[in-house]
Write an enzyme that holds these catalytic residues in place. Structure first.
Site, mmCIF file in Angstrom:
data_model
loop_
_atom_site.group_PDB
_atom_site.id
_atom_site.type_symbol
_atom_site.label_atom_id
_atom_site.label_comp_id
_atom_site.label_asym_id
_atom_site.label_seq_id
_atom_site.Cartn_x
_atom_site.Cartn_y
_atom_site.Cartn_z
ATOM 1 N N HIS A 1 4.123 -6.762 0.863
ATOM 2 C CA HIS A 1 3.904 -8.029 1.091
ATOM 3 C C HIS A 1 4.529 -8.947 -0.096
ATOM 4 O O HIS A 1 3.823 -8.512 -1.095
ATOM 5 C CB HIS A 1 2.061 -8.324 0.599
ATOM 6 N N LYS B 1 -7.323 -4.289 -7.970
ATOM 7 C CA LYS B 1 -7.277 -2.923 -9.351
ATOM 8 C C LYS B 1 -7.671 -2.512 -9.497
ATOM 9 O O LYS B 1 -6.638 -1.707 -10.281
ATOM 10 C CB LYS B 1 -7.516 -4.247 -11.140
ATOM 11 N N TYR C 1 -2.270 -9.952 -10.120
ATOM 12 C CA TYR C 1 -1.890 -9.294 -8.877
ATOM 13 C C TYR C 1 -0.671 -8.276 -8.455
ATOM 14 O O TYR C 1 -1.276 -7.511 -8.782
ATOM 15 C CB TYR C 1 -2.008 -10.306 -7.732
ATOM 16 N N TYR D 1 -7.582 -14.197 1.466
ATOM 17 C CA TYR D 1 -8.920 -14.826 0.661
ATOM 18 C C TYR D 1 -9.253 -16.162 0.272
ATOM 19 O O TYR D 1 -8.687 -17.006 -0.039
ATOM 20 C CB TYR D 1 -8.230 -14.817 -1.188
ATOM 21 N N PRO E 1 -13.807 -5.635 -6.904
ATOM 22 C CA PRO E 1 -12.325 -5.375 -5.872
ATOM 23 C C PRO E 1 -11.907 -6.740 -5.731
ATOM 24 O O PRO E 1 -10.856 -6.378 -4.504
ATOM 25 C CB PRO E 1 -13.249 -4.807 -5.164
HETATM 26 P P1 FAD Z 1 -12.748 7.693 -7.546
HETATM 27 O O1 FAD Z 1 -11.626 7.719 -6.503
HETATM 28 O O2 FAD Z 1 -14.198 7.839 -7.063
HETATM 29 O O3 FAD Z 1 -11.806 10.091 -7.570
HETATM 30 C C1 FAD Z 1 -13.497 10.536 -8.575
HETATM 31 C C2 FAD Z 1 -13.198 12.114 -7.365
HETATM 32 O O4 FAD Z 1 -14.650 12.723 -8.468
HETATM 33 C C3 FAD Z 1 -14.138 12.333 -6.526
HETATM 34 O O5 FAD Z 1 -13.741 12.609 -5.556
HETATM 35 C C4 FAD Z 1 -15.745 12.676 -6.567
HETATM 36 O O6 FAD Z 1 -15.701 12.913 -5.650
HETATM 37 C C5 FAD Z 1 -15.153 13.418 -7.510
HETATM 38 N N1 FAD Z 1 -16.237 13.682 -8.425
HETATM 39 C C6 FAD Z 1 -17.005 13.175 -8.960
HETATM 40 N N2 FAD Z 1 -17.835 13.943 -9.891
HETATM 41 C C7 FAD Z 1 -17.387 15.414 -10.080
HETATM 42 C C8 FAD Z 1 -18.095 16.082 -11.282
HETATM 43 N N3 FAD Z 1 -18.636 16.674 -11.564
HETATM 44 N N4 FAD Z 1 -16.750 16.867 -10.662
HETATM 45 C C9 FAD Z 1 -15.799 17.138 -9.924
HETATM 46 N N5 FAD Z 1 -15.401 16.056 -8.894
HETATM 47 C C10 FAD Z 1 -16.361 15.008 -9.428
HETATM 48 N N6 FAD Z 1 -10.663 -0.498 -5.440
HETATM 49 C C11 FAD Z 1 -9.686 -1.807 -5.002
HETATM 50 O O7 FAD Z 1 -9.153 -2.000 -5.326
HETATM 51 N N7 FAD Z 1 -10.263 -2.620 -3.454
HETATM 52 C C12 FAD Z 1 -10.937 -2.280 -3.076
HETATM 53 O O8 FAD Z 1 -11.436 -2.614 -1.792
HETATM 54 C C13 FAD Z 1 -11.739 -0.925 -3.419
HETATM 55 N N8 FAD Z 1 -12.929 -0.443 -2.748
HETATM 56 C C14 FAD Z 1 -14.168 0.423 -3.214
HETATM 57 C C15 FAD Z 1 -15.130 0.865 -2.382
HETATM 58 C C16 FAD Z 1 -16.023 2.299 -2.933
HETATM 59 C C17 FAD Z 1 -16.649 2.630 -1.876
HETATM 60 C C18 FAD Z 1 -15.487 1.804 -4.368
HETATM 61 C C19 FAD Z 1 -16.665 3.697 -4.869
HETATM 62 C C20 FAD Z 1 -14.557 1.780 -5.035
HETATM 63 C C21 FAD Z 1 -13.866 0.760 -4.115
HETATM 64 N N9 FAD Z 1 -12.639 0.453 -5.079
HETATM 65 C C22 FAD Z 1 -12.223 -0.695 -4.680
HETATM 66 C C23 FAD Z 1 -12.068 1.197 -6.111
HETATM 67 C C24 FAD Z 1 -11.501 2.430 -6.251
HETATM 68 O O9 FAD Z 1 -11.333 2.951 -4.772
HETATM 69 C C25 FAD Z 1 -11.009 3.313 -7.689
HETATM 70 O O10 FAD Z 1 -10.809 2.202 -8.459
HETATM 71 C C26 FAD Z 1 -10.235 3.731 -7.425
HETATM 72 O O11 FAD Z 1 -11.181 4.946 -6.718
HETATM 73 C C27 FAD Z 1 -10.644 5.360 -9.177
HETATM 74 O O12 FAD Z 1 -10.123 6.722 -8.831
HETATM 75 P P2 FAD Z 1 -10.486 7.191 -9.711
HETATM 76 O O13 FAD Z 1 -9.816 8.560 -9.042
HETATM 77 O O14 FAD Z 1 -10.871 7.146 -10.655
HETATM 78 O O15 FAD Z 1 -12.167 7.581 -9.257
HETATM 79 C C1 DHB Z 2 -7.833 -4.676 -0.393
HETATM 80 C C2 DHB Z 2 -9.054 -4.651 -0.887
HETATM 81 C C3 DHB Z 2 -9.497 -5.577 -2.276
HETATM 82 O O1 DHB Z 2 -10.159 -5.526 -3.159
HETATM 83 C C4 DHB Z 2 -8.145 -6.287 -2.328
HETATM 84 O O2 DHB Z 2 -8.656 -7.204 -3.696
HETATM 85 C C5 DHB Z 2 -7.104 -6.552 -1.141
HETATM 86 C C6 DHB Z 2 -7.600 -5.810 -0.081
HETATM 87 C C7 DHB Z 2 -7.942 -3.821 0.627
HETATM 88 O O3 DHB Z 2 -8.974 -2.715 1.470
HETATM 89 O O4 DHB Z 2 -6.579 -3.252 1.993
#
Ligand code: FAD
Ligand code: DHB
Length: 385
Positions: A65, A291, A379, A195, A287
């Site tokens: 996009h 980011k 962005y 948005y 979200p």
């Molecule tokens: P995570 O993806 O949380 O991965 C951490 C992993 O560690 C998980 O798989 C977990 O099971 C595992 N874990 C936990 N405890 C332990 C342990 N003790 N030992 C071993 N493993 C463990 N960001 C956006 O930009 N847009 C969005 O729309 C958006 N939607 C989201 C919706 C939800 C419900 C959540 C929770 C987050 C969302 N985010 C979104 C944020 C984005 O998904 C996260 O910033 C991203 O997943 C971060 O990655 P990470 O690897 O740091 O953590």
């Molecule tokens: C999506 C999630 C976001 O947080 C955003 O700002 C834009 C798109 C998505 O899940 O597609």
């Protein structure tokens, strides 16, 4: 620790440098590959995945996009990323698809990745010989002797609490709203994300594939899915996305519903002894700026470079600077996400004055080139170097 984007990509980058690691994950492979989360990848994230050989499916199935739409007061305004940032763009490709690609690459390489571990504890982090104790999927007690521990276990993991509270400072803001996320079986309603600011609350139109669309609605953070029957969802979406341009939202079968709470959070420093935090374990953004996933990727890129310099050149300086280097980008993204969230959502204590301020800000963003560039640069993602 953790097979989210941070843990899996860090392990992948280290493997390419010949540095061994073991990835421990509490959930099952099926679960991590099915959890719906983010969908927007910055240009720098796309580049890393491509440069390290895990971007092939993303390039085939993802959507590039070159802008987004901001909709307010019934009118739609485009922010043209390509023109405003000198050719940069974003990729819409779901987080769980990135996870699938990284898990496959790791297992194909025969590198260690353990699912379903329990009772994880970190020991001796302040010494040169830290350990992780855990129970493997079969229930056997295991102890892993490490040089370093990467705490990539998300916001609710055990890494951050393993840092003594007197050694860390936490900064936090909880927002008085959440996002209600939907997966809908329908053709795309728009070529780029919308948005929408509306007095009934924020709405976002995103996409996943030619047949599946991703939509979000601002909701109460304590709302339960059962409070949102399909008819209420469509009524709110149509109202919040109303416009004078004849655009209409295409309805379809709702495949999945869920509520996401919203907070801003940072812990400083992102290191304690031989433990390095990365991704959501160290910081959370609301979200709205898309980011969260991208910040996790930026963290582990810095960490992988620092560990590579340590093992290859016996250089400790990059590891020492890891927290400060990562936090500079983290705080920029925290500010951007907070700003986008504040500009687009309805707050409980909204007054007509506050509403007017939001409209003035949106008007400025869509009429001042300087302000539009600020949004666009943040962005698509600031350069990683
Ligand atoms: P995570 O993806 O949380 O991965 C951490 C992993 O560690 C998980 O798989 C977990 O099971 C595992 N874990 C936990 N405890 C332990 C342990 N003790 N030992 C071993 N493993 C463990 N960001 C956006 O930009 N847009 C969005 O729309 C958006 N939607 C989201 C919706 C939800 C419900 C959540 C929770 C987050 C969302 N985010 C979104 C944020 C984005 O998904 C996260 O910033 C991203 O997943 C971060 O990655 P990470 O690897 O740091 O953590
Ligand atoms: C999506 C999630 C976001 O947080 C955003 O700002 C834009 C798109 C998505 O899940 O597609």
């Amino acid at each position: 620790m953790g097979a989210g984007p941070a843990g899996l990509l860090l392990a992948h980058l280290l493997r390419l440098e010949g540095i061994e690691s073991v990835v421990l994950e509490t959930r099952s492979r099926e679960e991590i590959e099915a959890t719906l989360r983010a969908g927007v990848l910055e240009q720098g994230t796309v580049n890393i995945l491509n440069e390290t050989g895990v971007g092939e499916r993303m390039m085939r199935e993802g959507f590039v996009h070159q802008g987004i739409y901001l909709r307010f007061a019934g009118a739609t305004h485009r922010i043209d990323f390509k023109e405003l940032t000198g050719g940069r763009s974003i990729m819409v490709y779901a987080q769980h698809e990135v996870i699938k690609d990284l898990v496959k690459a790791r297992l194909d390489a025969g590198a260690p990745l353990e699912f379903g571990v329990t009772d994880v504890t970190l020991q001796d982090l302040e010494t040169a010989a830290p350990k992780i104790r855990y129970r493997d999927a079969a229930g056997a007690l295991r102890e892993l002797a490490c040089d370093y521990v990467a705490g990539c276990d998300g916001f609710h993991g055990v890494s951050r609490p393993a840092i003594p509270s007197r050694k860390r400072t936490e900064y936090s803001r909880v927002y008085p709203f959440g996002w209600f996320g939907l997966l809908v079986e329908a053709p795309p309603a728009t070529d780029e994300l919308i948005y929408a600011h509306h007095e009934r609350g924020f709405a976002l139109v995103s996409t996943r594939s030619p047949k599946i669309q991703r939509l979000y609605l601002q909701c109460d953070p304590d709302d339960e899915v059962k409070q949102w029957p399909d008819a209420r969802i469509w009524e709110e979406l149509h109202a919040r996305l109303a416009n004078r341009e004849g655009w209409t939202l295409t309805e379809g079968r709702i495949l999945q519903k869920g509520v996401v709470a919203m907070r801003s959070f940072v812990v400083e420093p992102m290191q304690y002894g031989r433990l390095f935090l990365a991704g959501d374990a160290a910081h959370i953004v609301p979200p709205t700026g898309a980011k969260g996933l991208n910040l996790a990727v930026a963290d582990v890129r810095v960490l992988a470079q620092a560990l590579t310099a340590h093992y290859r050149e016996q250089r400790g300086d990059l590891l020492e600077q890891y927290s400060a280097t990562a936090l500079r980008r983290v705080w920029r993204a925290e500010h951007f996400s907070w700003w986008m969230t504040s500009m687009l959502h309805r707050f409980h204590d909204d007054t007509p004055f506050h509403h007017r301020l939001q409209l003035a800000e949106l008007d400025f963003v869509t009429s001042s080139r300087a302000k539009a560039i600020t949004l666009a640069e943040n962005y698509v993602g600031l350069p990683l170097d």
